[in-house]
Design a protein around this motif. Structure first.
Motif, PDB file in Angstrom:
ATOM      1  N   GLU A  69       0.822  -1.220   0.056  1.00 11.61           N
ATOM      2  CA  GLU A  69       0.016   0.106  -0.214  1.00 11.61           C
ATOM      3  C   GLU A  69       0.833   1.037   0.052  1.00 11.61           C
ATOM      4  OE1 GLU A  69      -2.968  -0.401  -0.481  1.00 11.61           O
ATOM      5  OE2 GLU A  69      -3.261  -2.507  -0.189  1.00 11.61           O
ATOM      6  N   LEU A  70       1.119   1.876  -1.078  1.00  9.02           N
ATOM      7  CA  LEU A  70       2.259   2.667  -1.356  1.00  9.02           C
ATOM      8  C   LEU A  70       1.831   4.100  -0.884  1.00  9.02           C
ATOM      9  CD1 LEU A  70       3.267   1.430  -4.924  1.00  9.02           C
ATOM     10  CD2 LEU A  70       4.618   1.361  -3.004  1.00  9.02           C
ATOM     11  N   VAL A  71       2.839   4.774  -0.427  1.00  7.52           N
ATOM     12  CA  VAL A  71       2.552   6.141   0.126  1.00  7.52           C
ATOM     13  C   VAL A  71       3.767   7.036  -0.495  1.00  7.52           C
ATOM     14  CG1 VAL A  71       1.634   5.300   2.222  1.00  7.52           C
ATOM     15  CG2 VAL A  71       4.016   5.904   2.131  1.00  7.52           C
ATOM     16  N   GLY A  72       3.521   8.256  -0.567  1.00  7.06           N
ATOM     17  CA  GLY A  72       4.425   9.173  -1.057  1.00  7.06           C
ATOM     18  C   GLY A  72       4.339   9.459  -2.680  1.00  7.06           C
ATOM     19  N   THR A  73       5.531   9.692  -3.161  1.00  4.95           N
ATOM     20  CA  THR A  73       5.558  10.168  -4.383  1.00  4.95           C
ATOM     21  C   THR A  73       6.940   9.302  -5.017  1.00  4.95           C
ATOM     22  OG1 THR A  73       6.741  11.997  -4.111  1.00  4.95           O
ATOM     23  CG2 THR A  73       4.276  12.138  -4.534  1.00  4.95           C
ATOM     24  N   LEU A  74       7.175   9.189  -6.149  1.00  3.94           N
ATOM     25  CA  LEU A  74       8.493   8.852  -6.869  1.00  3.94           C
ATOM     26  C   LEU A  74       9.697   9.727  -6.260  1.00  3.94           C
ATOM     27  CD1 LEU A  74       7.748   7.275 -10.067  1.00  3.94           C
ATOM     28  CD2 LEU A  74       8.570   5.797  -8.388  1.00  3.94           C
ATOM     29  N   PRO A  75       9.727  10.987  -6.380  1.00  7.86           N
ATOM     30  CA  PRO A  75      10.562  12.018  -5.723  1.00  7.86           C
ATOM     31  C   PRO A  75      10.629  11.776  -4.445  1.00  7.86           C
ATOM     32  CG  PRO A  75       9.318  13.090  -7.591  1.00  7.86           C
ATOM     33  CD  PRO A  75       8.593  11.652  -7.186  1.00  7.86           C
ATOM     34  N   SER A  76       9.732  11.596  -3.639  1.00 11.56           N
ATOM     35  CA  SER A  76       9.856  11.407  -2.147  1.00 11.56           C
ATOM     36  C   SER A  76      10.694  10.156  -1.706  1.00 11.56           C
ATOM     37  CB  SER A  76       8.546  11.722  -1.360  1.00 11.56           C
ATOM     38  OG  SER A  76       7.923  10.510  -1.639  1.00 11.56           O
ATOM     39  N   MET A  77      10.372   9.105  -2.543  1.00 12.03           N
ATOM     40  CA  MET A  77      10.995   7.774  -2.461  1.00 12.03           C
ATOM     41  C   MET A  77      12.371   7.849  -2.509  1.00 12.03           C
ATOM     42  SD  MET A  77      10.604   4.156  -4.439  1.00 12.03           S
ATOM     43  CE  MET A  77      11.497   4.748  -5.716  1.00 12.03           C
ATOM     44  N   ILE A  78      12.915   8.483  -3.515  1.00 11.59           N
ATOM     45  CA  ILE A  78      14.125   8.846  -4.056  1.00 11.59           C
ATOM     46  C   ILE A  78      15.021   9.524  -2.960  1.00 11.59           C
ATOM     47  CG2 ILE A  78      15.847   9.941  -5.658  1.00 11.59           C
ATOM     48  CD1 ILE A  78      14.608   7.407  -6.726  1.00 11.59           C
ATOM     49  N   ASP A  79      14.425  10.810  -2.475  1.00 11.80           N
ATOM     50  CA  ASP A  79      14.835  11.421  -1.562  1.00 11.80           C
ATOM     51  C   ASP A  79      15.115  10.570  -0.049  1.00 11.80           C
ATOM     52  OD1 ASP A  79      15.508  13.809  -0.132  1.00 11.80           O
ATOM     53  OD2 ASP A  79      13.801  13.642   0.923  1.00 11.80           O
ATOM     54  N   ASN A  80      13.994   9.815  -0.120  1.00 18.88           N
ATOM     55  CA  ASN A  80      14.222   8.957   1.507  1.00 18.88           C
ATOM     56  C   ASN A  80      15.346   7.982   1.407  1.00 18.88           C
ATOM     57  OD1 ASN A  80      12.243   9.609   3.339  1.00 18.88           O
ATOM     58  ND2 ASN A  80      10.702   8.919   2.112  1.00 18.88           N
ATOM     59  N   LEU A  81      15.334   7.402   0.105  1.00 21.88           N
ATOM     60  CA  LEU A  81      16.435   6.198  -0.244  1.00 21.88           C
ATOM     61  C   LEU A  81      17.945   6.948   0.069  1.00 21.88           C
ATOM     62  CD1 LEU A  81      14.999   4.264  -3.042  1.00 21.88           C
ATOM     63  CD2 LEU A  81      15.430   3.475  -0.597  1.00 21.88           C
ATOM     64  N   ALA A  82      17.995   8.230  -0.371  1.00 26.69           N
ATOM     65  CA  ALA A  82      19.397   9.009  -0.223  1.00 26.69           C
ATOM     66  C   ALA A  82      19.771   8.980   1.406  1.00 26.69           C
ATOM     67  CB  ALA A  82      19.225  10.398  -0.659  1.00 26.69           C
ATOM     68  N   LYS A  83      19.112   8.876   2.248  1.00 28.75           N
ATOM     69  CA  LYS A  83      19.194   8.866   3.813  1.00 28.75           C
ATOM     70  C   LYS A  83      19.323   7.434   4.115  1.00 28.75           C
ATOM     71  CE  LYS A  83      16.179  12.723   4.357  1.00 28.75           C
ATOM     72  NZ  LYS A  83      15.438  13.019   2.909  1.00 28.75           N
ATOM     73  N   ILE A  84      19.213   6.610   3.448  1.00 30.50           N
ATOM     74  CA  ILE A  84      19.644   4.976   4.106  1.00 30.50           C
ATOM     75  C   ILE A  84      20.514   4.298   3.337  1.00 30.50           C
ATOM     76  CG2 ILE A  84      18.286   2.946   4.461  1.00 30.50           C
ATOM     77  CD1 ILE A  84      15.629   4.213   4.382  1.00 30.50           C
ATOM     78  N   PRO A  85      21.243   3.755   4.012  1.00 27.70           N
ATOM     79  CA  PRO A  85      22.605   3.044   3.561  1.00 27.70           C
ATOM     80  C   PRO A  85      22.221   1.909   2.738  1.00 27.70           C
ATOM     81  CG  PRO A  85      22.824   2.495   5.781  1.00 27.70           C
ATOM     82  CD  PRO A  85      21.581   3.654   5.887  1.00 27.70           C
ATOM     83  N   LEU A  86      23.216   1.454   1.662  1.00 26.08           N
ATOM     84  CA  LEU A  86      23.118   0.136   0.984  1.00 26.08           C
ATOM     85  C   LEU A  86      23.273  -0.970   1.920  1.00 26.08           C
ATOM     86  CD1 LEU A  86      24.886   1.259  -2.091  1.00 26.08           C
ATOM     87  CD2 LEU A  86      22.397   1.410  -2.001  1.00 26.08           C
ATOM     88  N   GLU A  87      22.582  -2.120   1.378  1.00 26.79           N
ATOM     89  CA  GLU A  87      22.787  -3.294   2.241  1.00 26.79           C
ATOM     90  C   GLU A  87      24.146  -4.029   1.775  1.00 26.79           C
ATOM     91  OE1 GLU A  87      21.065  -5.616   4.318  1.00 26.79           O
ATOM     92  OE2 GLU A  87      18.988  -5.161   3.724  1.00 26.79           O
ATOM     93  N   PHE A  88      24.802  -3.694   0.775  1.00 25.05           N
ATOM     94  CA  PHE A  88      26.052  -4.269   0.378  1.00 25.05           C
ATOM     95  C   PHE A  88      26.479  -3.289  -0.871  1.00 25.05           C
ATOM     96  CE2 PHE A  88      22.568  -6.912  -1.305  1.00 25.05           C
ATOM     97  CZ  PHE A  88      22.646  -6.598  -2.784  1.00 25.05           C
ATOM     98  N   SER A  89      27.856  -3.548  -1.334  1.00 28.89           N
ATOM     99  CA  SER A  89      28.427  -2.669  -2.314  1.00 28.89           C
ATOM    100  C   SER A  89      27.734  -3.176  -3.651  1.00 28.89           C
ATOM    101  CB  SER A  89      29.778  -3.103  -2.430  1.00 28.89           C
ATOM    102  OG  SER A  89      30.497  -2.159  -1.125  1.00 28.89           O
TER     103      SER A  89
END
Length: 413
Positions: free
Chosen positions: A166-186
């Motif tokens: 059940e999606l929330v937000g927008t595609l730009p907000s998702m991209i912005d949120n992902l910029a604040k969370i590290p990657l699982e692996f290289s």
């Protein structure tokens, strides 16, 4: 796009009795047992629809039967469509597979790899190399899904509601949120089922200069006549939307999404290239027929044969399969003998999978147990529809593969 005329299974080297056995299996094992509300199965071989059947209910509560035009939430079966849309831009020279993702998403340039901590205070290290476009297509990006429930990183996804059904937000907000969370692996070091394809949808919009949903409508759905495929179900078609159920863990199911009040009845704020589409079996067959026909159907070419061949080749580093590279606790694919291309799982070695099949067949499925596969060697497409979450509740896909392949009496290989 005109649907192919139905034909007898025997006219395409298949057995009617064996295909009827599949329907009996679905009825007794799943529908009569209360595990599934209803089912739809399409089998296409050698240019003919040799099996088309519906059983049970699209909406148990209202006793609405499954019909040929029932609309289903196809969830992650959206991913191959998004991947094809993206590869159209690759063909046009607007983007390349080896380019760094941060060329298009500058705020991701300094994304680190998780070392320790919880959201929002993470300790990270630099990745061994930047994330490339190809990593998004083959799920080696280092991104994840919150429902994996495996790490502090996916916990952060849940906290920020990234990639939820059940999606929330927008595609730009998702991209912005992902910029604040590290990657699982290289990037490139492992395979992990993720929101990567949602990111591809964002990039389609960014690179093409038009909204992602407009791009796929103009370039795929309208040219192929896929008139019942969209990111929401309009009011005029609402009566055709199936109910969605959750497996209750006891062999039964409970209502998960009422078609009368479903969020799929209105345009979403976040257009999900990873799981947002609703469609019909007939529409999805049209898309699959274009792929089986090397990227073209009825004079409409989606992508070139060589591009499709690239997409349906295993791209996992070192030629490895998913058992060797996957860190994912959930996938729409079995693992042994299966690689991953650019938007599809790809069978490398049928003997290792322990399921009948052909090298080079490609496929995927959706969270509500929808699935498809395309076998170029056997000129075969199978599409299955129902609406039960999660897709891992029952071994239905393995059973379908085994039983549909056992219906082939005249093999091409």
């Amino acid at each position: 796009m005109l649907a192919p005329a139905p034909a007898s299974p025997e006219s395409a080297g298949m057995s009617k009795a064996a295909l009827d056995r599949v329907e009996n299996h679905l009825k007794h094992r799943y529908i009569d047992a209360g595990r599934f509300p209803g089912t739809q199965l399409l089998v296409y071989r050698r240019g003919k629809v040799v099996h088309s059947a519906v059983q049970g209910f699209a909406d148990l509560e209202r006793k609405v039967p499954v019909k040929d035009d029932t609309i289903f939430r196809i969830y992650s079966m959206t991913k191959p469509i998004t991947s094809v849309a993206f590869m159209m831009l690759v063909e046009e020279g607007k983007v390349a597979l080896d380019e760094p993702v941060h060329k298009y998403i500058p705020e991701w340039k300094n994304l680190g790899v998780f070392q320790a901590g919880t959201f929002p205070a993470f300790l990270t290290k630099p990745p061994s190399r930047p994330m490339q476009i190809v990593d998004l297509l083959r799920h080696t990006s280092g991104l994840t899904y919150g429902f994996q429930q495996r790490s502090n990183v996916d916990a952060a996804y849940r906290e920020r509601k990234i990639g939820e059904i059940e999606l929330v937000g927008t595609l730009p907000s998702m991209i912005d949120n992902l910029a604040k969370i590290p990657l699982e692996f290289s990037p490139g070091e492992a395979w992990n089922y993720s929101v990567s394809t949602d990111v591809l949808g964002y990039l389609v919009g960014l690179i093409s200069g038009k909204p992602f949903e407009q791009f796929v409508k103009e370039r795929i759905f309208d040219p192929l006549g896929m008139n019942d495929t969209d990111f929401y179900v309009p009011a005029a078609k609402a009566h055709r939307l199936a109910a969605c159920y959750s497996a209750d863990g006891k062999g039964g199911m409970t209502l998960q999404d009422d078609p009368a009040t479903s969020s799929f009845l209105k345009p979403p704020s976040l257009v999900s290239g990873g799981g947002g589409l609703c469609s019909t079996a007939a529409d999805y067959l049209t898309f699959c027929r274009a792929l089986l026909n090397r990227g073209e159907l009825g004079g409409v070419r989606l992508i070139a044969p060589k591009t499709l061949a690239l997409m349906t080749t295993n791209h996992l580093p070192g030629g490895r399969d998913l058992t060797e590279l996957s860190r994912s606790l959930f996938s729409e694919a079995t693992l042994a003998g299966v690689g991953f291309g650019l938007g599809f799982a790809v069978t490398m070695n049928p003997a290792t999978t322990l399921i009948p099949g052909s090298p080079g067949e490609y496929y995927w499925g959706g969270a509500a147990t929808t699935s498809f596969w395309i076998d170029p060697a056997e000129e075969l497409i199978t599409i299955f529809m129902t609406q039960v979450l999660p897709s891992s509740a029952y071994p239905l896909r393995r059973e379908l593969r085994t039983m549909v392949y056992s219906a082939i009496t005249d093999s091409n290989i």
